[in-house]
Design an enzyme around this catalytic site. Structure first.
Site, short mmCIF file in Angstrom:
data_model
loop_
_atom_site.label_atom_id
_atom_site.label_comp_id
_atom_site.label_asym_id
_atom_site.label_seq_id
_atom_site.Cartn_x
_atom_site.Cartn_y
_atom_site.Cartn_z
N HIS A 130 -20.49 41.89 24.32
CA HIS A 130 -21.74 41.13 24.19
C HIS A 130 -21.57 40.18 23.00
CE1 HIS A 130 -26.04 40.59 23.18
NE2 HIS A 130 -26.34 41.07 24.36
N ASP A 207 -20.06 49.58 20.06
CA ASP A 207 -21.37 49.07 20.45
C ASP A 207 -21.87 49.98 21.57
OD1 ASP A 207 -23.51 47.83 21.62
OD2 ASP A 207 -22.51 45.90 21.96
N GLN A 210 -25.60 50.30 25.56
CA GLN A 210 -25.83 50.79 26.93
C GLN A 210 -25.42 52.25 27.07
OE1 GLN A 210 -27.45 49.02 29.15
NE2 GLN A 210 -27.40 47.09 28.03
N LYS A 233 -33.79 49.46 24.35
CA LYS A 233 -33.14 49.75 25.64
C LYS A 233 -33.18 51.24 25.96
CE LYS A 233 -30.37 45.63 25.28
NZ LYS A 233 -29.10 44.93 25.50
N CYS A 371 -25.10 37.18 27.92
CA CYS A 371 -24.56 37.15 26.55
C CYS A 371 -23.10 37.60 26.50
CB CYS A 371 -25.40 38.01 25.60
SG CYS A 371 -27.09 37.47 25.45
C1 PLP Z 1 -28.48 44.33 24.48
C2 PLP Z 1 -27.12 44.53 23.97
C3 PLP Z 1 -26.79 44.21 22.65
C4 PLP Z 1 -27.77 43.57 21.70
O1 PLP Z 1 -28.86 44.40 21.47
P1 PLP Z 1 -30.06 43.84 20.57
O2 PLP Z 1 -31.14 44.82 20.80
O3 PLP Z 1 -30.39 42.48 21.08
O4 PLP Z 1 -29.59 43.83 19.16
C5 PLP Z 1 -25.51 44.46 22.24
N1 PLP Z 1 -24.59 44.99 23.04
C6 PLP Z 1 -24.87 45.34 24.31
C7 PLP Z 1 -23.81 45.96 25.15
C8 PLP Z 1 -26.14 45.12 24.81
O5 PLP Z 1 -26.42 45.45 26.08
#
Ligand code: PLP
Length: 413
Positions: A130, A207, A210, A233, A371
């Site tokens: 992302h 990260d 998800q 999320k 993104c």
């Molecule tokens: C949504 C997302 C982000 C960013 O999350 P924010 O809440 O906008 O900081 C980063 N990495 C992944 C894989 C995402 O799906």
């Protein structure tokens, strides 16, 4: 964990849906079919109430409080830290820093860890990141001459682990990769990625935005140095996220932002920082939202997690089976180990047009680059349509999604 012992049959999707007020609304004359969960998930009553209750009954600024409301707010706020630590399998609440979200967590590490990097030092990312796990590292490339190397993505949407091993040199300082792709759904082999990074003396950040939603996560088992996720999320409020840092990383790293709450003592010519994790939490935090995140974690823990994930998998299987029958379809993310995210294109139909037409039938999907420009470039596409599922989605909704897609397609081709 009780989730393992309950049976899948016990999973009651209608009871779950009843906890989400927004799911009963209509959109364009049709029942809402919300399949944009990977962008942000809807909120259960438990989270809505928790946030509202803070405002209604026990709101005050946190820490240093000498009155009852401040103490109540601080206690509830700090309770989320303990919940987040347990949710991630972290040893102690002191390893948890509250952030605005995953983006801020990654920026924090890029800034604080980045201070120790020099020109020519190397960072490894993957092609499926992302933008929030790319741009903060570009800052270090632009400002310090740090070199970014990329793990290639295979045609089926996995990481090329052979190529990964070849990227390391004695200048490699950090690997920063997504645990589960927001576009492909791929669950990357976190333990193996970590083992290899550590063998080469590099730290590793995941990260988990998800992954934290679509699978149980255990940072101790993974052995990673850093892990981030975002509350909105995970059925929680916007503006509250989590950074986990293993061992004594937080003690070793320089603070990110300066201000109130992150100091022990300030004079005209010196500053003493607060103990970790507060050293990394400058300014008044998102108090009600962090408390709401605690409610979201409780809510997720209250699910029969295994049954919920099995249900999500059934939704994905049905969606992918239906999609596979469409002429001119191209499905992205075909690995076995994946979360409930389906990305696709139909020959001759622009993804934006498909999404807009599906909205006429109440079906919310996302279309675009998600993104993830480098990943789009990897596949030679400008974007995809993405349907992402949550445990509150139903098989009937998958069918409504497929029906809307067929209608949208027939308008365009
Ligand atoms: C949504 C997302 C982000 C960013 O999350 P924010 O809440 O906008 O900081 C980063 N990495 C992944 C894989 C995402 O799906």
């Amino acid at each position: 964990m009780t989730a393992h012992t309950k049976t899948v049959a016990a999973f009651d999707v209608e009871a779950l849906r009843a906890q989400f007020p927004i799911l009963s609304r209509q959109v364009n004359g049709h029942p809402l079919v919300y399949l944009d969960n990977a962008a942000s998930a809807q909120k259960p009553e438990a989270v809505i109430d928790a946030v509202a209750n803070v405002w209604r009954t026990s709101y005050a600024n946190v820490h240093r409080g000498l009155h009852t409301l401040a103490n109540e707010a601080t206690e509830a706020f700090e309770a989320t830290r303990t919940k987040a630590a347990e949710f991630l399998g972290a040893a102690s609440a002191c390893t948890i820093v509250f952030t605005k979200g995953a983006t801020e967590g990654i920026n924090l590490i890029a800034s604080s860890f980045g201070q120790e990097l020099e020109a020519g030092d190397e960072i490894i990312l993957s092609q499926m990141e992302h933008h929030s796990n790319i741009v903060p590292w570009h800052f270090l490339r632009e400002r310090k001459g740090v070199v970014i190397k990329w793990i290639p993505v295979t045609e089926d949407g996995g990481l090329d682990m052979e190529a990964y091993q070849q990227l390391f040199t004695d200048r490699t300082k950090l690997v920063s990769v997504v645990h589960m792709s927001n576009v492909l759904g791929t669950a990357n082999p976190a333990q193996e990625l970590t083992r290899i990074a550590h063998e080469h003396g590099a730290a590793i950040l995941f990260d988990g935005t998800q992954a934290a939603v679509h699978m149980p996560v255990d940072v101790a088992e993974i052995g990673c140095d850093f892990y981030v996720f975002t509350g909105h999320k995970l059925y929680g409020p916007n503006g509250a996220g989590v950074l986990y840092a293993a061992g004594d990383w937080l003690d070793r790293l320089a603070p990110y932002q300066g201000g109130g709450e992150m100091i022990a003592e300030v004079s005209e010519d010196s500053v003493v920082y607060a103990d970790v994790p507060h050293k990394f939490e400058a300014g008044t935090p998102a108090i009600a939202d962090v408390i709401g995140l605690g409610a979201a974690i409780d809510w997720v823990n209250g699910l029969d997690r295994m049954a919920a994930l099995t249900h999500e998998r059934a939704l994905l299987d049905r969606a992918e089976a239906g999609l596979a029958e469409i002429e001119g379809i191209r499905l992205f993310g075909r690995t076995q180990d994946k979360g409930a995210i389906a990305s696709f294109l139909i020959d001759g139909a622009h993804p934006h047009d498909l999404a807009q037409l599906m909205d006429k039938y109440g079906v919310a999907v996302r279309a675009g680059h998600h993104c993830a420009h480098p990943l789009m470039k990897r596949y030679g596409v400008v974007g995809t349509v993405r349907a992402s599922f949550a445990p509150y989605n139903t098989i009937e909704e998958v069918d409504a999604f497929l029906a809307a897609l067929h209608k949208a397609k027939s308008f365009l081709i």
